[in-house]
Design an enzyme around this catalytic site. Structure first.
Site, PDB file in Angstrom:
ATOM      1  N   ASP A  36       0.849  -1.196   0.000  1.00 16.79           N
ATOM      2  CA  ASP A  36       0.000   0.000   0.000  1.00 16.79           C
ATOM      3  C   ASP A  36       0.878   1.238   0.000  1.00 16.79           C
ATOM      4  O   ASP A  36       2.029   1.187   0.448  1.00 16.79           O
ATOM      5  CB  ASP A  36      -0.921  -0.006   1.243  1.00 16.79           C
ATOM      6  CG  ASP A  36      -2.181   0.817   1.032  1.00 16.79           C
ATOM      7  OD1 ASP A  36      -2.073   2.047   0.782  1.00 16.79           O
ATOM      8  OD2 ASP A  36      -3.274   0.251   1.117  1.00 16.79           O
ATOM      9  N   ASP A  60       3.879   2.068  -4.374  1.00 15.19           N
ATOM     10  CA  ASP A  60       2.916   2.761  -5.228  1.00 15.19           C
ATOM     11  C   ASP A  60       2.676   1.868  -6.440  1.00 15.19           C
ATOM     12  O   ASP A  60       3.622   1.541  -7.167  1.00 15.19           O
ATOM     13  CB  ASP A  60       3.504   4.117  -5.658  1.00 15.19           C
ATOM     14  CG  ASP A  60       2.518   4.967  -6.444  1.00 15.19           C
ATOM     15  OD1 ASP A  60       1.588   4.404  -7.049  1.00 15.19           O
ATOM     16  OD2 ASP A  60       2.700   6.199  -6.438  1.00 15.19           O
ATOM     17  N   VAL A  61       1.423   1.466  -6.674  1.00 11.52           N
ATOM     18  CA  VAL A  61       1.150   0.518  -7.761  1.00 11.52           C
ATOM     19  C   VAL A  61       1.390   1.116  -9.150  1.00 11.52           C
ATOM     20  O   VAL A  61       1.370   0.389 -10.140  1.00 11.52           O
ATOM     21  CB  VAL A  61      -0.278  -0.073  -7.687  1.00 11.52           C
ATOM     22  CG1 VAL A  61      -0.456  -0.937  -6.452  1.00 11.52           C
ATOM     23  CG2 VAL A  61      -1.354   1.003  -7.794  1.00 11.52           C
ATOM     24  N   ASN A  87      -6.359  -4.574  -5.810  1.00 10.82           N
ATOM     25  CA  ASN A  87      -7.449  -3.841  -5.158  1.00 10.82           C
ATOM     26  C   ASN A  87      -7.181  -2.338  -5.067  1.00 10.82           C
ATOM     27  O   ASN A  87      -8.119  -1.540  -4.976  1.00 10.82           O
ATOM     28  CB  ASN A  87      -7.628  -4.460  -3.754  1.00 10.82           C
ATOM     29  CG  ASN A  87      -8.412  -3.597  -2.806  1.00 10.82           C
ATOM     30  OD1 ASN A  87      -9.631  -3.565  -2.857  1.00 10.82           O
ATOM     31  ND2 ASN A  87      -7.714  -2.878  -1.926  1.00 10.82           N
ATOM     32  N   TYR A 154     -13.040   7.228 -13.225  1.00 11.38           N
ATOM     33  CA  TYR A 154     -13.120   6.079 -12.320  1.00 11.38           C
ATOM     34  C   TYR A 154     -13.957   4.960 -12.949  1.00 11.38           C
ATOM     35  O   TYR A 154     -13.570   3.794 -12.946  1.00 11.38           O
ATOM     36  CB  TYR A 154     -13.725   6.523 -10.988  1.00 11.38           C
ATOM     37  CG  TYR A 154     -13.932   5.399  -9.993  1.00 11.38           C
ATOM     38  CD1 TYR A 154     -12.861   4.892  -9.260  1.00 11.38           C
ATOM     39  CD2 TYR A 154     -15.191   4.846  -9.773  1.00 11.38           C
ATOM     40  CE1 TYR A 154     -13.044   3.866  -8.347  1.00 11.38           C
ATOM     41  CE2 TYR A 154     -15.386   3.819  -8.863  1.00 11.38           C
ATOM     42  CZ  TYR A 154     -14.309   3.326  -8.150  1.00 11.38           C
ATOM     43  OH  TYR A 154     -14.494   2.303  -7.248  1.00 11.38           O
ATOM     44  N   LYS A 158     -12.784   1.111 -13.993  1.00 12.22           N
ATOM     45  CA  LYS A 158     -13.366  -0.082 -13.356  1.00 12.22           C
ATOM     46  C   LYS A 158     -13.946  -1.039 -14.392  1.00 12.22           C
ATOM     47  O   LYS A 158     -13.918  -2.261 -14.205  1.00 12.22           O
ATOM     48  CB  LYS A 158     -14.418   0.350 -12.335  1.00 12.22           C
ATOM     49  CG  LYS A 158     -13.803   1.019 -11.104  1.00 12.22           C
ATOM     50  CD  LYS A 158     -13.042   0.007 -10.278  1.00 12.22           C
ATOM     51  CE  LYS A 158     -11.896   0.563  -9.510  1.00 12.22           C
ATOM     52  NZ  LYS A 158     -11.148  -0.445  -8.745  1.00 12.22           N
ATOM     53  N   THR A 189     -16.415   2.432   3.404  1.00 14.93           N
ATOM     54  CA  THR A 189     -14.970   2.646   3.563  1.00 14.93           C
ATOM     55  C   THR A 189     -14.673   4.133   3.356  1.00 14.93           C
ATOM     56  O   THR A 189     -15.548   4.905   2.965  1.00 14.93           O
ATOM     57  CB  THR A 189     -14.151   1.869   2.508  1.00 14.93           C
ATOM     58  OG1 THR A 189     -14.354   2.498   1.239  1.00 14.93           O
ATOM     59  CG2 THR A 189     -14.529   0.413   2.434  1.00 14.93           C
TER      60      THR A 189
END
Ligand code: NAD
Length: 250
Positions: A36, A60-61, A87, A154, A158, A189
């Site tokens: 993460d 960092d992805v 995720n 976004y 997705k 969340t």
């Protein structure tokens, strides 16, 4: 949902749905590696305090070399990688005409490029080992236009990761590696803070549209992910499984 001794990497696993996935993996006997931007060490330490096998890495992805190093390191330490949960993501909140080039790119960099880097890195080892289960996290926003908040970048990111799961799941099927997507509905969340949970009018619209009339909890999504990671779901490949209380059918 037996995950005994399975080695599972969870990106964005420090909080929210990813943290719940890490906890459910551990509770079902797995060993979890949390990656993460921040908080991975703390979340892993909490799991270790419960005598679970958990490691945390700050990463960092959007950094493909860092992802490769993480996954190669996992395989070097444990001898294998059995599961990946891609995720990590964030939600923007803006009308289409207000999306700058930079906003579009930053959403795609994390939510799409980051998933691509993670799936590719894990797949290199899984295809070679002829075993593994990959789960990418999509969204209700990837299959329909949600309301009242708007975030085109976004939504498209997705939809894209769900399609990545379809095509790569089919490509790797004969290698014994499964790739699926999970599409959560609105889940309690911190991500929802960015898109309006504190606004009573937005919240009222969400609750009106969700057939059960309530938000999902992270553990409910995590249980679906854990099932897909486990051999109990061996018939399921290249699918988008909605975990949304029926929101996308409404
Ligand atoms: N919460 C919802 O209602 C909902 C609904 C549908 C889908 N989802 C999806 O579920 C997944 C988890 O979301 P959440 O609700 O737990 O969100 P969250 O914001 O609580 O957690 C996201 C985690 O990802 C991490 N992250 C963000 N960018 C990163 C990066 N560049 N590199 C590494 N880590 C990074 C964050 O630090 C955080 O720990 C996301 O893919 C999200 O799109 C959430």
């Amino acid at each position: 949902m037996n995950l005994k001794e399975k080695v599972i990497v969870v990106t964005g696993g420090a909080r929210g749905i990813g943290e719940a996935v890490a906890a459910v993996v551990c509770a079902n006997g797995g060993k979890v590696v949390i990656a993460d931007l921040k908080g991975a060490d703390e979340t892993a330490a909490r799991l270790r305090a419960e005598n679970y096998a958990a490691e945390g890495f700050q990463l960092d992805v959007t950094d493909s070399a860092a992802i490769d190093a993480l996954i190669d390191g996992v395989v070097a330490r444990y001898g294998r990688i059995d599961g990946l949960v891609a995720n990590a993501a964030f939600a923007n909140s803006n009308p289409m005409l207000d999306h700058s080039d930079a906003e579009w790119r930053s959403v795609m960099a994390v939510n799409l490029d980051g998933v691509f880097y993670s799936v590719r890195a894990a797949g290199r080892h899984m295809v070679n080992a002829k075993s593994g289960s990959v789960v990418v996290i999509s969204s209700i926003a990837g299959v329909k236009a949600v309301r009242p908040e708007v975030h085109a970048a976004y939504d498209v990111s997705k939809a894209a990761v769900a399609h990545l799961a379809r095509v790569v799941g089919v490509e790797w099927a004969k290698s014994g590696v499964r790739v699926n997507a999970v599409g959560p509905g609105y889940t309690g969340t911190e991500m929802l803070t960015a898109v309006g949970i504190t606004n009573p009018e937005i919240m009222a619209t969400w609750l009106e549209d969700i057939p059960t009339g309530r938000l999902l909890q992270p553990v409910q999504i995590a249980n679906v992910v854990a099932f897909l990671l486990s051999d109990a779901s061996s018939a399921i490949n290249a699918q988008l499984i909605m975990a949304d209380s029926g929101y996308s059918s409404f």
